[in-house]
Design a protein around this motif. Structure first.
Motif, PDB file in Angstrom:
ATOM      1  N   LYS A 292       0.828  -1.222   0.000  1.00 42.72           N
ATOM      2  CA  LYS A 292       0.000   0.000   0.000  1.00 42.72           C
ATOM      3  C   LYS A 292       0.853   1.258   0.000  1.00 42.72           C
ATOM      4  CE  LYS A 292      -4.194  -1.901   1.966  1.00 42.72           C
ATOM      5  NZ  LYS A 292      -4.706  -2.410   3.235  1.00 42.72           N
ATOM      6  N   ALA A 293       2.082   1.161   0.480  1.00 40.39           N
ATOM      7  CA  ALA A 293       2.966   2.339   0.512  1.00 40.39           C
ATOM      8  C   ALA A 293       4.118   2.169  -0.474  1.00 40.39           C
ATOM      9  CB  ALA A 293       3.490   2.552   1.921  1.00 40.39           C
ATOM     10  N   LEU A 294       3.924   1.319  -1.480  1.00 38.17           N
ATOM     11  CA  LEU A 294       4.959   1.073  -2.497  1.00 38.17           C
ATOM     12  C   LEU A 294       6.308   0.699  -1.862  1.00 38.17           C
ATOM     13  CD1 LEU A 294       4.168   3.941  -5.059  1.00 38.17           C
ATOM     14  CD2 LEU A 294       3.381   1.567  -5.098  1.00 38.17           C
TER      15      LEU A 294
ATOM     16  N   ALA B  89      12.567   6.288   1.755  1.00 44.07           N
ATOM     17  CA  ALA B  89      12.252   6.377   3.177  1.00 44.07           C
ATOM     18  C   ALA B  89      10.792   6.807   3.308  1.00 44.07           C
ATOM     19  CB  ALA B  89      13.170   7.389   3.841  1.00 44.07           C
TER      20      ALA B  89
ATOM     21  N   LYS C 126       6.032  10.073   5.366  1.00 44.53           N
ATOM     22  CA  LYS C 126       5.054  10.448   6.412  1.00 44.53           C
ATOM     23  C   LYS C 126       5.652  10.236   7.807  1.00 44.53           C
ATOM     24  CE  LYS C 126       1.500   9.228   3.102  1.00 44.53           C
ATOM     25  NZ  LYS C 126       0.681   8.118   2.589  1.00 44.53           N
TER      26      LYS C 126
ATOM     27  N   MET D  24       8.800  10.506   8.494  1.00 48.18           N
ATOM     28  CA  MET D  24       9.899  11.472   8.685  1.00 48.18           C
ATOM     29  C   MET D  24       9.431  12.912   8.840  1.00 48.18           C
ATOM     30  SD  MET D  24      12.936  10.752   5.944  1.00 48.18           S
ATOM     31  CE  MET D  24      11.822  10.728   4.552  1.00 48.18           C
TER      32      MET D  24
ATOM     33  N   TRP E 162      20.262   1.521   8.612  1.00 47.86           N
ATOM     34  CA  TRP E 162      20.088   1.025   7.247  1.00 47.86           C
ATOM     35  C   TRP E 162      21.370   0.387   6.713  1.00 47.86           C
ATOM     36  CZ3 TRP E 162      16.472   3.894   3.477  1.00 47.86           C
ATOM     37  CH2 TRP E 162      15.363   4.417   4.162  1.00 47.86           C
TER      38      TRP E 162
ATOM     39  N   PHE F  33       9.758   1.137  -9.039  1.00 47.37           N
ATOM     40  CA  PHE F  33      10.440   2.282  -8.431  1.00 47.37           C
ATOM     41  C   PHE F  33      11.557   1.863  -7.478  1.00 47.37           C
ATOM     42  CE2 PHE F  33       5.957   3.828  -9.011  1.00 47.37           C
ATOM     43  CZ  PHE F  33       6.228   4.728 -10.031  1.00 47.37           C
TER      44      PHE F  33
ATOM     45  N   GLY G 148      15.006   7.308  -3.926  1.00 50.99           N
ATOM     46  CA  GLY G 148      15.516   7.761  -2.633  1.00 50.99           C
ATOM     47  C   GLY G 148      16.188   6.613  -1.895  1.00 50.99           C
TER      48      GLY G 148
ATOM     49  N   GLU H 119      14.973  13.310  -3.431  1.00 48.94           N
ATOM     50  CA  GLU H 119      14.872  14.004  -2.135  1.00 48.94           C
ATOM     51  C   GLU H 119      14.839  15.520  -2.279  1.00 48.94           C
ATOM     52  OE1 GLU H 119      16.885  11.454  -2.828  1.00 48.94           O
ATOM     53  OE2 GLU H 119      16.933  10.031  -1.170  1.00 48.94           O
TER      54      GLU H 119
ATOM     55  N   MET I 272      18.008  16.143   0.975  1.00 46.77           N
ATOM     56  CA  MET I 272      18.978  15.508   0.078  1.00 46.77           C
ATOM     57  C   MET I 272      19.063  14.034   0.442  1.00 46.77           C
ATOM     58  SD  MET I 272      22.517  16.825   1.849  1.00 46.77           S
ATOM     59  CE  MET I 272      23.557  15.460   1.352  1.00 46.77           C
ATOM     60  N   PRO I 273      19.701  13.208  -0.387  1.00 49.37           N
ATOM     61  CA  PRO I 273      19.838  11.790  -0.035  1.00 49.37           C
ATOM     62  C   PRO I 273      20.572  11.649   1.294  1.00 49.37           C
ATOM     63  CG  PRO I 273      20.434  12.144  -2.328  1.00 49.37           C
ATOM     64  CD  PRO I 273      20.280  13.503  -1.712  1.00 49.37           C
TER      65      PRO I 273
END
Ligand code: CAA
Length: 257
Positions: free
Chosen positions: A23-25, A65, A68, A70, A87, A104, A107, A131, A137-138
């Motif tokens: 649902k959030a890819l 990432a 929502k 973040m 990570w 996809f 990011g 980003e 930014m990344p």
């Protein structure tokens, strides 16, 4: 551990992690990262696993990432919790790990794929570091690993414009090892991982360590490092088996020792 956001499977000596937050890819929130890290810990500790494939869905490897999660993060918490550092587990994984990317990889998704040893992409894959469009930014290696993989011109282009790069361009640029039709993505990645896992595990792990050293050091130091590891391989049973099997015209039976 019971996994809710990933599917963890094994096929012979290959472990597979499938990101499963459709649902959030497959946006990467902290629970998803924690599950990936736990699965990697288990695969690393398991001598019966020789290589790992990490993949997503046909539509999305990972859309980055979790924006929502973040959105309201404050600087002190980002600093004190060392946001994003966990990570790195993928980059510190010692066995070979292949990213099978469809859809996809944006990011943090692109950054996660780049932490793997190589990327096999479906023809519908889209890579990007968008980003900049979010006012940031990344933050998980994008400015560094992408630049080392594809050079300054394209890395600047992608990071500063936030545009997406298709699979063909990604292969041409050196980000991706192979591009295959979508239907062949998983079989191709699993076959590559199974081939790797069929070789001597110490040899595969030492090969990975030596290639990665090329990104960290000078040529002279890297060559010295390679030579030392190469010499050490003559202490393995797999070296004797591999070379004797060649001389005896039979298939090597590696014991991973
Ligand atoms: N975080 C949180 N949710 C996300 C998300 C993300 N990165 N990407 C997609 N989603 C959610 C959407 O909010 C949407 O949820 P709802 O149905 O609840 O609204 C759902 O996934 C489907 O997304 P879309 O409706 O947007 O799907 P689309 O096909 O129209 O567009 C897309 C796909 C182009 C990937 C678009 O979703 C998009 O631009 N996503 C954000 C990509 C991005 O900016 N990634 C970078 C994140 S920052 C980062 O990664 C920092 C770092 O370096 C570590």
């Amino acid at each position: 551990m019971a996994y809710e956001l990933i599917i963890v499977e094994t096929e012979g000596r290959v472990g597979r992690i499938t990101l499963n937050r459709p649902k959030a890819l497959n946006a990467l929130n902290s629970d998803l990262i924690n599950e990936i890290n736990a699965a990697l810990d288990a695969f690393e500790a398991d001598r019966a696993i020789g290589a790992v494939v990490i993949t997503g869905s046909e539509k999305s490897f990972a859309a980055g990432a979790d924006i929502k999660q973040m959105a309201n993060l404050q600087y002190p918490d980002a600093y004190l919790d060392d946001f994003i550092t966990s990570w790195d587990r993928i980059a510190r994984f010692r066995k070979p790990i292949v990213a099978a990317v469809a859809g996809f990889a944006l990011g943090g998704g692109c950054e996660m794929a780049m932490m793997c040893d190589f990327i096999i992409a479906a023809d519908n894959a889209q890579f990007g570091q968008p980003e900049i469009k979010l006012g940031v930014m990344p933050g998980a290696g994008g400015t560094q690993r992408l630049t080392k993989a594809i050079g300054k011109a394209k890395a600047m282009d992608l990071c500063l414009t936030g545009r997406m790069m298709g699979a063909e361009e990604a292969e041409r640029s050196g980000l991706v090892a192979r591009v295959v039709p979508l239907a062949e993505l998983l079989p191709t990645a699993m076959k590559a991982a199974a081939d790797i896992a069929g070789f001597s595990l110490p040899a595969a792990m030492m090969t990975k360590e030596a290639v990665n050293r090329a990104f960290e050091t000078t040529l002279a130091e890297g060559l010295r490092f390679e030579r030392r590891i190469f010499h050490s391989m003559f202490a393995t049973a797999d070296q004797k088996e591999g070379m004797n099997a060649f001389a005896e015209k039979r298939k090597a039976e590696f014991t991973h020792r």
